[in-house]
Design an enzyme around this catalytic site. Structure first.
Site, mmCIF file in Angstrom:
data_model
loop_
_atom_site.group_PDB
_atom_site.id
_atom_site.type_symbol
_atom_site.label_atom_id
_atom_site.label_comp_id
_atom_site.label_asym_id
_atom_site.label_seq_id
_atom_site.Cartn_x
_atom_site.Cartn_y
_atom_site.Cartn_z
ATOM 1 N N CYS A 1 0.845 -1.208 0.000
ATOM 2 C CA CYS A 1 0.000 0.000 0.000
ATOM 3 C C CYS A 1 0.874 1.250 0.000
ATOM 4 O O CYS A 1 0.915 1.995 -0.965
ATOM 5 C CB CYS A 1 -0.889 0.034 1.241
ATOM 6 S SG CYS A 1 -1.928 -1.374 1.453
HETATM 7 N N1 SAJ Z 1 6.904 2.142 8.712
HETATM 8 C C1 SAJ Z 1 7.973 2.869 9.216
HETATM 9 N N2 SAJ Z 1 7.750 3.780 10.203
HETATM 10 C C2 SAJ Z 1 6.488 3.977 10.717
HETATM 11 C C3 SAJ Z 1 5.412 3.227 10.187
HETATM 12 C C4 SAJ Z 1 5.641 2.313 9.193
HETATM 13 O O1 SAJ Z 1 9.114 2.704 8.776
HETATM 14 O O2 SAJ Z 1 6.339 4.797 11.624
HETATM 15 C C5 SAJ Z 1 7.148 1.193 7.626
HETATM 16 C C6 SAJ Z 1 6.738 -0.219 7.973
HETATM 17 O O3 SAJ Z 1 7.811 -0.918 8.576
HETATM 18 C C7 SAJ Z 1 6.388 -0.799 6.597
HETATM 19 C C8 SAJ Z 1 5.849 0.399 5.850
HETATM 20 O O4 SAJ Z 1 6.337 1.565 6.540
HETATM 21 O O5 SAJ Z 1 7.545 -1.273 5.954
HETATM 22 C C9 SAJ Z 1 4.332 0.453 5.793
HETATM 23 O O6 SAJ Z 1 3.893 0.265 7.114
HETATM 24 P P1 SAJ Z 1 2.340 0.558 7.575
HETATM 25 O O7 SAJ Z 1 2.347 0.600 9.059
HETATM 26 O O8 SAJ Z 1 1.818 1.723 6.849
HETATM 27 O O9 SAJ Z 1 1.601 -0.780 7.198
HETATM 28 P P2 SAJ Z 1 0.880 -1.209 5.865
HETATM 29 O O10 SAJ Z 1 1.712 -1.009 4.658
HETATM 30 O O11 SAJ Z 1 0.358 -2.577 6.120
HETATM 31 O O12 SAJ Z 1 -0.301 -0.156 5.737
HETATM 32 C C10 SAJ Z 1 -1.605 -0.557 6.022
HETATM 33 C C11 SAJ Z 1 -2.467 0.510 5.409
HETATM 34 N N3 SAJ Z 1 -3.842 0.066 5.413
HETATM 35 C C12 SAJ Z 1 -4.576 0.278 4.315
HETATM 36 O O13 SAJ Z 1 -4.151 0.804 3.320
HETATM 37 C C13 SAJ Z 1 -5.978 -0.171 4.392
HETATM 38 C C14 SAJ Z 1 -2.336 1.811 6.177
HETATM 39 O O14 SAJ Z 1 -3.311 2.746 5.714
HETATM 40 C C15 SAJ Z 1 -2.550 1.564 7.646
HETATM 41 O O15 SAJ Z 1 -2.423 2.793 8.338
HETATM 42 C C16 SAJ Z 1 -1.471 0.602 8.109
HETATM 43 O O16 SAJ Z 1 -1.734 -0.644 7.434
HETATM 44 C C17 SAJ Z 1 -1.526 0.378 9.613
HETATM 45 O O17 SAJ Z 1 -1.803 1.361 10.327
HETATM 46 O O18 SAJ Z 1 -1.207 -0.740 10.037
#
Ligand code: SAJ
Length: 438
Positions: A275
């Site tokens: 995403c």
């Molecule tokens: N990440 C960081 N630092 C952070 C947060 C995330 O480096 O502070 C990295 C994670 O390790 C990962 C990437 O970014 O590699 C994405 O992480 P994410 O927490 O955004 O997780 P995703 O990709 O699974 O995003 C999903 C999304 N859900 C949908 O699109 C419906 C996102 O909108 C959600 O906010 C997220 O899950 C969530 O909160 O878990």
């Protein structure tokens, strides 16, 4: 004159509707289960015959959909799967939940949406509601879905209804699922908004209507661009803090004490998943066609994609303090999934870190309790190593790339000699190892 809108509203309200869902993946299957649970007759369409036969046997392949939740719905006849669009001919609503990936050129790959739209057009009939859920650029529903449905006397808003509703499925999230995640909906006409709202209302606690499909498409892109840009910001903060000799983790923790106007994000080895690294590029691609450069998106992407290189630099400098070169050193990568406690390696920065370490001549292996093996360039496969004292002690350095809760960080610090921690996972843990944090 048939009042198709009233007919649809009635069928949804009485939960007698027949609903087709195209794409039985991590978005489509949970939605199908929720619709079936409230009493709709649900037909899940997928091009993968194995998935279809597994579903019809009542067996789930999506971790967030337990088989013991799926099976009763299949046995009661509320949910079945098919590979044939002909089985969707008498649906009242069809929801399209197919992938919208990026090409290598970072341009949108709309092939799945186009194929689904063309196929749905073949079974479109008066009284049908079509909803696109796939994350995409503003304008997709009006420009791609609507024209394909308009043929032989079908008119959007009069006898066919079209809407966009962004999927908000967060795989592995134990708190939020389809039912308790508010559902944003945008319709091509006011009548389309009414019927798409009636479709979802029995299955989700809150429907959030907006004024257009483009607004609904943009809502999702704002949500995920917000994350990508803030992650890029905090990654640059980490780079700046290292230059300043300041601990970025301490700074973020202290900034989080602000009870208003701040939301913590955390630096890491890069941006993974299907995403966040992808969705913002749908927006910047669309704006380029309108002669506008979405600078925040491009800059965040530039910073996030350089983080694996920053991690390699950390490892090289840490080894250097031990008088070692990266070339010829044994490096253990802890965690290959793109975020903690899941098994998904799509776009995982760990794959970049692994590849870059090999490129520099290191002897690389990994351990990840959720990822048994990963495919490497040149058709190689690497298998997860058991996290043993011997494996840890044999490494010149271990790099924590994914902070799985399943890792025993005291054990790691006890048996590894050098730990490069890109997630601050070792905070509050102690051992003999020297620790270098991002
Ligand atoms: N990440 C960081 N630092 C952070 C947060 C995330 O480096 O502070 C990295 C994670 O390790 C990962 C990437 O970014 O590699 C994405 O992480 P994410 O927490 O955004 O997780 P995703 O990709 O699974 O995003 C999903 C999304 N859900 C949908 O699109 C419906 C996102 O909108 C959600 O906010 C997220 O899950 C969530 O909160 O878990």
């Amino acid at each position: 004159m048939t009042d198709y809108k009233t007919q649809l509203l009635d069928r949804f309200n009485r939960r007698e509707a027949k609903v087709g869902i195209v794409g039985m993946g991590y978005v489509g299957l949970p939605l199908a289960v929720e619709f079936a649970r409230v009493g709709y007759q649900v037909i899940g369409l997928d091009v993968n015959a194995d998935k279809v036969s597994r579903l019809n046997a009542g067996s789930s392949y999506i971790p967030d959909v337990p088989t013991d939740e799926l099976r009763p719905l299949v046995e009661s006849g509320h949910l079945r799967a098919t590979t044939s669009y002909d089985d969707l001919r008498d649906c009242d609503a069809i929801s399209i939940c197919v992938p919208t990936p990026l090409r290598k050129t970072k341009d949108p790959d709309m092939s799945y949406v186009l194929a689904a739209a063309d196929a749905v057009a073949q079974v479109c009939h008066p009284g049908l509601l079509v909803v696109l859920e796939s994350t995409t650029y503003p304008g997709t529903t009006e420009e791609i879905i609507v024209p394909r449905l308009m043929s032989n006397g079908l008119e959007v808003g009069r006898n066919v209804f079209v809407a966009f509703s962004p999927e908000r499925v967060d795989p592995g999230n134990q708190v939020y699922g389809v039912r308790n995640t508010p559902k944003v909906v945008g319709g091509v006409t006011p009548a389309s908004v009414e019927v798409v709202t009636a479709l979802y209302e029995p299955a989700v606690e809150r429907v959030v209507p907006v004024s257009s499909t483009a607004a609904a498409e943009m809502v999702k892109l704002l949500e995920n661009t917000f994350r990508a840009v803030n992650i890029g910001l905090v990654n640059e903060m980490a780079i700046m803090c290292r230059r300043l000799g300041v601990d970025v983790w301490e700074v973020i923790e202290a900034a989080s004490s602000k009870p208003f106007g701040f939301m913590p994000f955390y630096p890491g080895p890069g941006l993974g998943g299907h995403c966040i690294p992808i969705d913002p590029h749908y927006l910047s691609w669309r704006l380029r066609a309108l002669n506008y450069n979405a600078r925040f998106i491009e800059l965040a992407s530039e910073i996030n994609t350089q983080m694996p290189y920053f991690v390699i630099e950390l490892v090289m400098n840490a080894l250097n303090e031990d008088g070692k070169a990266l070339r010829g050193s044994k490096i253990g990568v802890l965690g290959m999934a793109y975020k903690r406690d899941i098994d998904d390696v799509r776009e995982s920065p760990a794959l970049d870190v692994y590849h870059l370490l090999e490129e520099k001549g290191a002897e690389v292996s990994f351990s990840d309790p959720h990822v048994p093996s990963v495919r490497l360039p040149a058709d190689r496969v690497a298998h997860s190593q058991p996290l043993t004292a011997e494996w840890l002690a044999a490494q010149d350095a271990v790099v924590i790339v994914t902070d799985h809760r399943a890792f025993d960080y005291d054990f790691i610090l006890e048996h590894a000699r050098l730990v490069v921690d890109t997630r601050n996972a070792t905070k509050g843990h102690a051992g003999r190892a020297r620790v270098v944090r991002l």
